[in-house]
Design an enzyme around this catalytic site. Structure first.
Site, PDB file in Angstrom:
ATOM      1  N   ARG A 105       0.813  -1.220   0.000  1.00 27.59           N
ATOM      2  CA  ARG A 105       0.000   0.000   0.000  1.00 27.59           C
ATOM      3  C   ARG A 105       0.848   1.273   0.000  1.00 27.59           C
ATOM      4  NH1 ARG A 105      -2.671  -0.941   5.860  1.00 27.59           N
ATOM      5  NH2 ARG A 105      -4.290   0.428   5.017  1.00 27.59           N
ATOM      6  N   LEU A 225     -12.848  -6.919  24.590  1.00 26.75           N
ATOM      7  CA  LEU A 225     -12.160  -7.978  25.337  1.00 26.75           C
ATOM      8  C   LEU A 225     -12.172  -9.305  24.588  1.00 26.75           C
ATOM      9  CD1 LEU A 225     -13.685  -7.189  28.864  1.00 26.75           C
ATOM     10  CD2 LEU A 225     -11.513  -6.377  27.922  1.00 26.75           C
ATOM     11  N   GLU A 228     -14.281 -12.721  25.469  1.00 24.32           N
ATOM     12  CA  GLU A 228     -14.844 -12.470  26.800  1.00 24.32           C
ATOM     13  C   GLU A 228     -15.971 -11.449  26.772  1.00 24.32           C
ATOM     14  OE1 GLU A 228     -13.917 -14.383  29.264  1.00 24.32           O
ATOM     15  OE2 GLU A 228     -12.444 -15.314  27.926  1.00 24.32           O
ATOM     16  N   ASP A 257     -14.247  -4.520  13.649  1.00 23.06           N
ATOM     17  CA  ASP A 257     -15.054  -3.613  12.830  1.00 23.06           C
ATOM     18  C   ASP A 257     -16.536  -3.956  12.968  1.00 23.06           C
ATOM     19  OD1 ASP A 257     -12.624  -2.556  11.898  1.00 23.06           O
ATOM     20  OD2 ASP A 257     -12.533  -4.065  10.305  1.00 23.06           O
TER      21      ASP A 257
END
Length: 315
Positions: A105, A225, A228, A257
Site C-alpha cells: 500500500r 475484550l 470475553e 469492525d
C-alpha cells in the site's frame, strides 16, 4: 446518511491453502478495509452508511467500488486517482490461528487522500462520523484529512466515533501514541482493545482504560475484550457485558469492525449502553464464523437469532 466513514480499502487475496505464501498458488479475491467493513456491516444491519476514499483508476479500484456499492453503501464521494494505484494485501494462513498480513500500500491512491477530497456538507448531514487510526497512519495528508473531518463534524454537531486500530506496520508506537491520544480527546465514542490500552496508556485493566479515556473527554468508552465480551462505560454507568461463545472461528479479521458497527447501530437506535454492547458482541462474534474481512457480517435478523432474541425457523 446515518454514518459516514472514510479510509483505505484494498483488494485482499486470501490463500486457498495454508502454509507459507511461497507454496500457495491460488487465492480468492475480496476486499479489506476497516472503515468500509464498518460501513458494510451497518448497511447489513439496516442503516444508511456512506464510505469514501481515493482509489486508483484501475481495475482493482473499480472492483472495490463495485463490491461496496453492491452492499448498499453510498460511494458517491469516492475520488479516482489517475496517477496512483489501488492498494493490495495478502493473507498467509497456518491452521486456525490469526493470519499474517502482507500490505502493498506504500504511496497508494488512498495515502494521497487530502483535505480537498472532503465534502463538508456530506459530513455535516450525517449522524455519526466514524474514523480509525489506520487513516491517521497512512501519510501526513491523510492525517490532516482526518483532523479536518473531525473539525467539520464538530461544526455540524455530528457524533464522532473512533477505533484506534493500531497498525505498527504503518508507524512507530511513539508517533502513534502521540497522535491517537490527541485524537481521543476530540471524539465522543472510542473502541480500544486491551492491547491498545497497554500501548497507548500503559494499562491493561478495562476499568482503568475506560476511566482514562473518559477523563480525556470521551462520552462513551467500549473496551473490546475479544471472546470475553467488552467493558463499557460512560460518565453515568459502567459494566462488563459478556461475549458470545464461538466454538470454531474461521477468521478473526473484521471482528473489531463488526463490533464497532453493532455498537453504533445500537447508538442510532437509542438503545441502552448494555444493549449497544450486546449487539456489538453479537456482530463481532458472527464475523469470525466466515473466512474474509467482511463476509461474515450478519443482517439484524441473523444476529438477533444468534443472540437468542429471535426464534430461528429452519424451513
Amino acid at each position: 446518511m446515518e454514518v459516514i466513514t472514510f479510509g483505505e480499502t484494498m483488494v485482499l487475496f486470501n490463500p486457498d491453502s495454508t502454509g507459507p505464501l511461497r507454496y500457495v498458488h491460488s487465492f480468492s479475491k475480496s476486499i479489506g478495509g476497516a472503515e468500509s467493513n464498518v460501513a458494510i456491516a451497518l448497511s447489513r444491519l439496516g442503516h444508511e452508511a456512506g464510505w469514501f476514499s481515493r482509489l486508483g483508476n484501475d481495475e482493482f479500484g473499480r472492483y472495490i467500488k463495485s463490491v461496496i456499492r453492491g452492499e448498499g453503501v453510498d460511494i458517491s464521494r469516492v475520488v479516482e486517482d489517475r496517477e496512483k494505484s489501488t492498494g493490495l494485501l495478502f493473507k498467509e494462513r497456518f491452521a486456525h490461528v490469526d493470519p499474517n498480513i502482507y500490505y502493498y500500500r506504500k504511496n497508494s491512491a488512498t495515502s494521497n487522500l487530502s483535505v480537498e477530497d472532503l465534502d463538508y456538507e456530506y459530513i455535516k448531514k450525517a449522524k455519526i462520523l466514524h474514523i480509525t487510526g489506520i487513516t491517521l497512519a497512512l501519510s501526513k495528508s491523510a492525517r490532516e484529512t482526518v483532523y479536518k473531518a473531525i473539525e467539520v463534524a464538530k461544526e455540524g454537531n455530528v457524533l464522532i466515533s473512533f477505533d484506534p486500530n493500531i497498525r505498527l506496520k504503518l508507524w512507530r508506537i511513539e508517533e502513534a501514541r502521540q497522535v491517537l491520544l490527541d485524537v481521543a480527546k476530540k471524539v465522543d465514542i472510542i473502541f480500544p482493545g486491551i492491547s491498545e490500552g497497554e500501548l497507548l496508556l500503559g494499562i491493561d485493566d478495562p476499568n482503568e482504560i475506560a476511566k482514562k479515556f473518559l477523563e480525556m473527554g470521551c462520552k462513551i468508552v467500549a473496551v473490546k475484550l475479544g471472546k470475553e465480551g467488552c467493558y463499557v462505560a460512560s460518565n453515568n454507568e459502567e459494566q462488563f457485558v459478556k461475549g458470545y461463545v464461538v466454538e470454531k472461528f474461521e477468521d478473526t479479521v473484521g471482528a473489531g469492525d463488526g463490533y464497532a458497527a453493532g455498537f453504533l447501530s445500537g447508538v442510532l437506535k437509542k438503545s441502552s449502553l448494555k444493549e449497544c454492547a450486546q449487539l456489538a458482541n453479537g456482530v463481532g462474534a458472527m464475523a469470525t464464523l466466515v473466512r474474509g474481512d467482511m463476509e461474515g457480517f450478519p443482517t439484524i435478523s441473523q444476529v438477533m437469532q444468534f443472540m437468542g432474541k429471535e426464534k430461528h425457523i429452519d424451513r
